[in-house]
Design an enzyme around this catalytic site. Structure first.
Site, PDB file in Angstrom:
ATOM      1  N   ASP A   1       7.185 -21.102  18.425  1.00  0.00           N
ATOM      2  CA  ASP A   1       6.940 -22.545  18.414  1.00  0.00           C
ATOM      3  C   ASP A   1       6.821 -23.002  19.870  1.00  0.00           C
ATOM      4  O   ASP A   1       7.647 -22.657  20.717  1.00  0.00           O
ATOM      5  CB  ASP A   1       8.094 -23.268  17.707  1.00  0.00           C
ATOM      6  CG  ASP A   1       7.806 -24.735  17.474  1.00  0.00           C
ATOM      7  OD1 ASP A   1       7.805 -25.154  16.306  1.00  0.00           O
ATOM      8  OD2 ASP A   1       7.599 -25.477  18.464  1.00  0.00           O
ATOM      9  N   ILE A   2       5.784 -23.776  20.127  1.00  0.00           N
ATOM     10  CA  ILE A   2       5.516 -24.239  21.490  1.00  0.00           C
ATOM     11  C   ILE A   2       6.711 -25.009  22.066  1.00  0.00           C
ATOM     12  O   ILE A   2       6.949 -24.976  23.272  1.00  0.00           O
ATOM     13  CB  ILE A   2       4.224 -25.111  21.504  1.00  0.00           C
ATOM     14  CG1 ILE A   2       3.665 -25.235  22.903  1.00  0.00           C
ATOM     15  CG2 ILE A   2       4.421 -26.465  20.886  1.00  0.00           C
ATOM     16  CD1 ILE A   2       2.617 -24.198  23.182  1.00  0.00           C
TER      17      ILE A   2
ATOM     18  N   ASN B   1      10.172 -28.284   6.714  1.00  0.00           N
ATOM     19  CA  ASN B   1      10.019 -29.729   6.531  1.00  0.00           C
ATOM     20  C   ASN B   1       8.816 -30.019   5.638  1.00  0.00           C
ATOM     21  O   ASN B   1       7.753 -29.419   5.815  1.00  0.00           O
ATOM     22  CB  ASN B   1       9.816 -30.396   7.894  1.00  0.00           C
ATOM     23  CG  ASN B   1      10.995 -30.184   8.826  1.00  0.00           C
ATOM     24  OD1 ASN B   1      12.131 -30.059   8.370  1.00  0.00           O
ATOM     25  ND2 ASN B   1      10.741 -30.130  10.119  1.00  0.00           N
TER      26      ASN B   1
ATOM     27  N   GLN C   1       7.983 -33.489   8.857  1.00  0.00           N
ATOM     28  CA  GLN C   1       6.834 -32.588   8.972  1.00  0.00           C
ATOM     29  C   GLN C   1       5.779 -33.260   9.849  1.00  0.00           C
ATOM     30  O   GLN C   1       5.416 -34.417   9.612  1.00  0.00           O
ATOM     31  CB  GLN C   1       6.244 -32.260   7.593  1.00  0.00           C
ATOM     32  CG  GLN C   1       5.148 -31.202   7.662  1.00  0.00           C
ATOM     33  CD  GLN C   1       4.615 -30.778   6.299  1.00  0.00           C
ATOM     34  OE1 GLN C   1       4.957 -31.381   5.272  1.00  0.00           O
ATOM     35  NE2 GLN C   1       3.773 -29.760   6.283  1.00  0.00           N
TER      36      GLN C   1
ATOM     37  N   HIS D   1       5.084 -24.331   7.047  1.00  0.00           N
ATOM     38  CA  HIS D   1       5.667 -23.389   8.013  1.00  0.00           C
ATOM     39  C   HIS D   1       7.175 -23.400   7.898  1.00  0.00           C
ATOM     40  O   HIS D   1       7.770 -24.392   7.485  1.00  0.00           O
ATOM     41  CB  HIS D   1       5.237 -23.751   9.432  1.00  0.00           C
ATOM     42  CG  HIS D   1       5.458 -25.201   9.772  1.00  0.00           C
ATOM     43  ND1 HIS D   1       4.556 -26.182   9.419  1.00  0.00           N
ATOM     44  CD2 HIS D   1       6.480 -25.824  10.383  1.00  0.00           C
ATOM     45  CE1 HIS D   1       5.012 -27.360   9.820  1.00  0.00           C
ATOM     46  NE2 HIS D   1       6.184 -27.174  10.402  1.00  0.00           N
ATOM     47  N   PHE D   2       7.750 -22.294   8.300  1.00  0.00           N
ATOM     48  CA  PHE D   2       9.203 -22.142   8.303  1.00  0.00           C
ATOM     49  C   PHE D   2       9.648 -21.947   9.742  1.00  0.00           C
ATOM     50  O   PHE D   2       9.155 -21.055  10.432  1.00  0.00           O
ATOM     51  CB  PHE D   2       9.620 -20.947   7.427  1.00  0.00           C
ATOM     52  CG  PHE D   2       9.244 -21.189   5.998  1.00  0.00           C
ATOM     53  CD1 PHE D   2      10.137 -21.790   5.124  1.00  0.00           C
ATOM     54  CD2 PHE D   2       7.961 -20.901   5.548  1.00  0.00           C
ATOM     55  CE1 PHE D   2       9.769 -22.081   3.814  1.00  0.00           C
ATOM     56  CE2 PHE D   2       7.592 -21.190   4.230  1.00  0.00           C
ATOM     57  CZ  PHE D   2       8.494 -21.780   3.369  1.00  0.00           C
ATOM     58  N   HIS D   3      10.567 -22.826  10.164  1.00  0.00           N
ATOM     59  CA  HIS D   3      11.125 -22.707  11.512  1.00  0.00           C
ATOM     60  C   HIS D   3      12.278 -21.703  11.469  1.00  0.00           C
ATOM     61  O   HIS D   3      13.198 -21.842  10.640  1.00  0.00           O
ATOM     62  CB  HIS D   3      11.730 -24.042  11.957  1.00  0.00           C
ATOM     63  CG  HIS D   3      10.757 -25.149  12.171  1.00  0.00           C
ATOM     64  ND1 HIS D   3      10.258 -25.485  13.406  1.00  0.00           N
ATOM     65  CD2 HIS D   3      10.206 -26.038  11.295  1.00  0.00           C
ATOM     66  CE1 HIS D   3       9.448 -26.531  13.293  1.00  0.00           C
ATOM     67  NE2 HIS D   3       9.404 -26.886  12.009  1.00  0.00           N
TER      68      HIS D   3
END
Ligand code: 5GP
Ligand code: ZN
Length: 142
Positions: free
Chosen positions: A30-31, A87, A94, A100-102
C-alpha cells in the site's frame, strides 16, 4: 475496468511494489505504508466490494491470504501481529472501489494503526438482539 486504479495496477499500467501474484490475486505494498509492510491483496478481477463476490471467487481469494500474511509477518522480526481489514462502502472508509484486503503489520500499541468500536452491549435487551438475529437469518434464507 477503465478508470479503476487497481485494475491499472493489475494491468501494469501503474507500477506497484508487488510481493505476490498469480492468476487470481495480486499483492502489493500500500502506497500509504500505514505501518511498515502494509500490503494490499486484491482479486485481479474487478469486483467492487465484498457484497459482489461469488462463492468461487471468495474461496480463491480468501484461501491465498494466510500464506501472504505469513510471509509479511516473517519478513520482519519486529512484527508482533497483524490487522486484516476490508472496507466496504464510503461510510466504511473504502476509497478505492476495487475490493481489497489490507494486511497491516502491528509493531507496538503506539504504531500508526488503530481501530475502535464501542462496546454498546448494555444498551441491548435480549429481545432486541433476537430481533436483529432473526432479521439477518431471514435474509440468509433467501
Ligand atoms: P481503502 O481506503 O479503499 O480501504 O484503501 C485504499 C488504499 O489504497 C489506501 O490505503 C491507499 O493508500 C491505497 N492506494 C491508493 N492508490 C494507490 C496506488 O496507486 N498504489 C498503491 N500501492 N496503493 C494505493
Ligand atoms: Zn478494478
Amino acid at each position: 475496468m477503465k478508470d479503476c486504479i487497481f485494475c491499472k495496477i493489475v494491468a501494469g499500467d501503474i507500477p506497484s511494489y508487488t510481493i505476490y501474484e498469480d492468476d487470481v490475486v495480486k499483492a502489493f505494498l500500500d502506497i500509504s505504508q500505514g505501518t511498515p509492510g502494509h500490503t494490499l491483496v486484491i482479486p485481479k478481477k474487478h469486483v467492487p466490494n465484498i457484497f459482489e463476490y461469488d462463492p468461487e471467487l471468495a474461496g480463491e481469494v480468501f484461501s491465498r491470504i494466510p500464506k501472504i500474511a505469513r510471509a509479511v509477518k516473517a519478513s520482519n522480526p519486529d512484527i508482533q501481529g497483524m490487522n486484516i481489514v476490508n472496507n466496504n462502502g464510503q461510510i466504511a472508509y473504502q476509497s478505492v472501489f476495487h475490493s481489497h484486503f489490507h494486511l497491516v503489520p502491528r509493531y507496538t500499541d503506539h504504531d500508526d494503526f488503530s481501530m475502535t468500536f464501542k462496546d454498546n452491549s448494555n444498551e441491548y435487551t435480549p429481545e432486541q438482539l433476537e430481533a436483529i438475529q432473526n432479521s439477518i437469518i431471514k435474509e440468509l434464507g433467501k
